[in-house]
Design a protein around this motif. Sequence first.
Motif, PDB file in Angstrom:
ATOM      1  N   PHE A   1      11.969  11.390   4.958  1.00 32.55           N
ATOM      2  CA  PHE A   1      11.428  11.047   6.270  1.00 32.55           C
ATOM      3  C   PHE A   1       9.943  10.718   6.164  1.00 32.55           C
ATOM      4  O   PHE A   1       9.252  11.156   5.248  1.00 32.55           O
ATOM      5  CB  PHE A   1      11.596  12.211   7.251  1.00 32.55           C
ATOM      6  CG  PHE A   1      13.009  12.632   7.477  1.00 32.55           C
ATOM      7  CD1 PHE A   1      13.506  13.776   6.850  1.00 32.55           C
ATOM      8  CD2 PHE A   1      13.845  11.911   8.306  1.00 32.55           C
ATOM      9  CE1 PHE A   1      14.813  14.183   7.051  1.00 32.55           C
ATOM     10  CE2 PHE A   1      15.154  12.305   8.509  1.00 32.55           C
ATOM     11  CZ  PHE A   1      15.643  13.442   7.883  1.00 32.55           C
ATOM     12  N   LEU A   2       9.485   9.962   7.147  1.00 33.18           N
ATOM     13  CA  LEU A   2       8.047   9.760   7.319  1.00 33.18           C
ATOM     14  C   LEU A   2       7.754   9.902   8.803  1.00 33.18           C
ATOM     15  O   LEU A   2       8.137   9.034   9.601  1.00 33.18           O
ATOM     16  CB  LEU A   2       7.592   8.394   6.814  1.00 33.18           C
ATOM     17  CG  LEU A   2       6.087   8.163   6.883  1.00 33.18           C
ATOM     18  CD1 LEU A   2       5.360   9.079   5.884  1.00 33.18           C
ATOM     19  CD2 LEU A   2       5.730   6.703   6.598  1.00 33.18           C
ATOM     20  N   GLN A   3       7.138  11.001   9.165  1.00 27.94           N
ATOM     21  CA  GLN A   3       6.715  11.211  10.546  1.00 27.94           C
ATOM     22  C   GLN A   3       5.343  10.586  10.724  1.00 27.94           C
ATOM     23  O   GLN A   3       4.406  10.925   9.987  1.00 27.94           O
ATOM     24  CB  GLN A   3       6.659  12.711  10.868  1.00 27.94           C
ATOM     25  CG  GLN A   3       6.169  13.023  12.267  1.00 27.94           C
ATOM     26  CD  GLN A   3       7.132  12.562  13.345  1.00 27.94           C
ATOM     27  OE1 GLN A   3       8.341  12.721  13.216  1.00 27.94           O
ATOM     28  NE2 GLN A   3       6.601  11.989  14.423  1.00 27.94           N
ATOM     29  N   MET A   4       5.220   9.688  11.684  1.00 33.17           N
ATOM     30  CA  MET A   4       3.981   8.964  11.897  1.00 33.17           C
ATOM     31  C   MET A   4       3.483   9.256  13.317  1.00 33.17           C
ATOM     32  O   MET A   4       4.176   8.950  14.288  1.00 33.17           O
ATOM     33  CB  MET A   4       4.195   7.464  11.707  1.00 33.17           C
ATOM     34  CG  MET A   4       4.806   7.108  10.356  1.00 33.17           C
ATOM     35  SD  MET A   4       4.900   5.328  10.081  1.00 33.17           S
ATOM     36  CE  MET A   4       6.086   4.879  11.352  1.00 33.17           C
ATOM     37  N   ASN A   5       2.318   9.833  13.403  1.00 25.66           N
ATOM     38  CA  ASN A   5       1.718  10.169  14.691  1.00 25.66           C
ATOM     39  C   ASN A   5       0.420   9.397  14.881  1.00 25.66           C
ATOM     40  O   ASN A   5      -0.162   8.877  13.930  1.00 25.66           O
ATOM     41  CB  ASN A   5       1.445  11.668  14.782  1.00 25.66           C
ATOM     42  CG  ASN A   5       2.696  12.502  14.674  1.00 25.66           C
ATOM     43  OD1 ASN A   5       3.787  12.097  15.104  1.00 25.66           O
ATOM     44  ND2 ASN A   5       2.571  13.690  14.093  1.00 25.66           N
TER      45      ASN A   5
ATOM     46  N   GLU B   1       0.853  -1.192   0.000  1.00 23.29           N
ATOM     47  CA  GLU B   1       0.000   0.000   0.000  1.00 23.29           C
ATOM     48  C   GLU B   1       0.889   1.242   0.000  1.00 23.29           C
ATOM     49  O   GLU B   1       1.719   1.412   0.894  1.00 23.29           O
ATOM     50  CB  GLU B   1      -0.891   0.000   1.246  1.00 23.29           C
ATOM     51  CG  GLU B   1      -1.706   1.271   1.421  1.00 23.29           C
ATOM     52  CD  GLU B   1      -2.369   1.365   2.780  1.00 23.29           C
ATOM     53  OE1 GLU B   1      -3.346   2.145   2.907  1.00 23.29           O
ATOM     54  OE2 GLU B   1      -1.938   0.696   3.729  1.00 23.29           O
ATOM     55  N   GLY B   2       0.701   2.086  -0.986  1.00 21.08           N
ATOM     56  CA  GLY B   2       1.400   3.354  -0.984  1.00 21.08           C
ATOM     57  C   GLY B   2       0.800   4.247   0.077  1.00 21.08           C
ATOM     58  O   GLY B   2      -0.405   4.492   0.057  1.00 21.08           O
TER      59      GLY B   2
ATOM     60  N   ALA C   1      -2.229   8.405   1.569  1.00 17.87           N
ATOM     61  CA  ALA C   1      -3.371   7.503   1.555  1.00 17.87           C
ATOM     62  C   ALA C   1      -4.400   7.994   2.560  1.00 17.87           C
ATOM     63  O   ALA C   1      -4.050   8.597   3.592  1.00 17.87           O
ATOM     64  CB  ALA C   1      -2.912   6.084   1.915  1.00 17.87           C
ATOM     65  N   ALA C   2      -5.652   7.715   2.285  1.00 20.94           N
ATOM     66  CA  ALA C   2      -6.721   8.161   3.176  1.00 20.94           C
ATOM     67  C   ALA C   2      -6.535   7.612   4.586  1.00 20.94           C
ATOM     68  O   ALA C   2      -6.885   8.267   5.573  1.00 20.94           O
ATOM     69  CB  ALA C   2      -8.067   7.737   2.608  1.00 20.94           C
ATOM     70  N   SER C   3      -5.965   6.431   4.673  1.00 24.48           N
ATOM     71  CA  SER C   3      -5.808   5.779   5.974  1.00 24.48           C
ATOM     72  C   SER C   3      -4.790   6.475   6.878  1.00 24.48           C
ATOM     73  O   SER C   3      -4.781   6.248   8.090  1.00 24.48           O
ATOM     74  CB  SER C   3      -5.408   4.316   5.779  1.00 24.48           C
ATOM     75  OG  SER C   3      -4.204   4.227   5.036  1.00 24.48           O
ATOM     76  N   VAL C   4      -3.938   7.327   6.297  1.00 31.75           N
ATOM     77  CA  VAL C   4      -2.903   7.994   7.101  1.00 31.75           C
ATOM     78  C   VAL C   4      -2.992   9.512   7.032  1.00 31.75           C
ATOM     79  O   VAL C   4      -2.241  10.206   7.730  1.00 31.75           O
ATOM     80  CB  VAL C   4      -1.487   7.545   6.674  1.00 31.75           C
ATOM     81  CG1 VAL C   4      -1.377   6.026   6.696  1.00 31.75           C
ATOM     82  CG2 VAL C   4      -1.108   8.101   5.307  1.00 31.75           C
ATOM     83  N   GLU C   5      -3.871  10.025   6.189  1.00 28.72           N
ATOM     84  CA  GLU C   5      -4.015  11.468   6.038  1.00 28.72           C
ATOM     85  C   GLU C   5      -4.239  12.137   7.384  1.00 28.72           C
ATOM     86  O   GLU C   5      -5.069  11.701   8.188  1.00 28.72           O
ATOM     87  CB  GLU C   5      -5.205  11.763   5.113  1.00 28.72           C
ATOM     88  CG  GLU C   5      -5.446  13.232   4.839  1.00 28.72           C
ATOM     89  CD  GLU C   5      -4.554  13.773   3.727  1.00 28.72           C
ATOM     90  OE1 GLU C   5      -4.512  13.154   2.657  1.00 28.72           O
ATOM     91  OE2 GLU C   5      -3.919  14.829   3.951  1.00 28.72           O
ATOM     92  N   GLY C   6      -3.473  13.181   7.652  1.00 28.22           N
ATOM     93  CA  GLY C   6      -3.596  13.904   8.903  1.00 28.22           C
ATOM     94  C   GLY C   6      -2.764  13.338  10.036  1.00 28.22           C
ATOM     95  O   GLY C   6      -2.602  13.992  11.076  1.00 28.22           O
TER      96      GLY C   6
ATOM     97  N   GLU D   1      -3.398  -0.971  13.214  1.00 27.38           N
ATOM     98  CA  GLU D   1      -3.566  -1.142  11.770  1.00 27.38           C
ATOM     99  C   GLU D   1      -2.396  -0.578  10.975  1.00 27.38           C
ATOM    100  O   GLU D   1      -2.277  -0.847   9.780  1.00 27.38           O
ATOM    101  CB  GLU D   1      -4.868  -0.477  11.302  1.00 27.38           C
ATOM    102  CG  GLU D   1      -6.157  -1.200  11.724  1.00 27.38           C
ATOM    103  CD  GLU D   1      -6.399  -1.158  13.224  1.00 27.38           C
ATOM    104  OE1 GLU D   1      -6.827  -2.180  13.793  1.00 27.38           O
ATOM    105  OE2 GLU D   1      -6.135  -0.083  13.837  1.00 27.38           O
ATOM    106  N   ASP D   2      -1.545   0.192  11.608  1.00 22.27           N
ATOM    107  CA  ASP D   2      -0.355   0.712  10.940  1.00 22.27           C
ATOM    108  C   ASP D   2       0.812  -0.280  10.993  1.00 22.27           C
ATOM    109  O   ASP D   2       1.860  -0.023  10.397  1.00 22.27           O
ATOM    110  CB  ASP D   2       0.084   2.027  11.588  1.00 22.27           C
ATOM    111  CG  ASP D   2      -0.937   3.128  11.407  1.00 22.27           C
ATOM    112  OD1 ASP D   2      -1.205   3.849  12.394  1.00 22.27           O
ATOM    113  OD2 ASP D   2      -1.456   3.279  10.284  1.00 22.27           O
TER     114      ASP D   2
END
Length: 126
Positions: free
Chosen positions: A80-84, A46-47, A61-66, A89-90
Motif C-alpha cells: 500500500f501507499l497511503q498519501m495524505n 522518481e522513487g 523521498a524528501a518530497s513525500v516524507e511525513g 506536485e504529486d
Amino acid sequence: QVPLVESGGTSVQAGGSLRLSCAASEYTYMRYCMGWVRQAPGKEREGVAAISTGGGRTAYAASVEGRFTISQDNAKNTLFLQMNSLTPEDTAMYYCAAARAYCLPWRLSPGDFGYWGQGTQVTVSS
C-alpha cells in the motif's frame, strides 16, 4: 500471473488523501525490497517510497516524507501507499515495483526494481 497490479489512483483535490494498493504475485511479493515509483509528464521516474523484505525498514523521498506511508499486508500479498496532504506536485503515474535481487530500499532507485505494474494515475487539482 501478472506480477504486480496497482489500483486506487484517481483525481482528488489538493489537501486530500488517497491509498494506492498493489496486488503482488507470490514470486514478486517481498522476496526483495518493493516500492512505489512515480513519473510525471516530462519528468524522470522518481522513487517515492520503498520497504525492505519483511517490512523492517522503509524509506521515503524528501518530497513525500511525513505525508506518504508505505505498508504491507502479508496475508494478501499486497503493498500500500497511503498519501495524505496531496498537492498538485504529486500528480503523476504511480507504479508499484519489486526488485529481482537484493536491494537497499533507502536508495529509492527505480533502477533497482525489475518487476513493474502497469501504473495508476493520480491527479491532484488545486
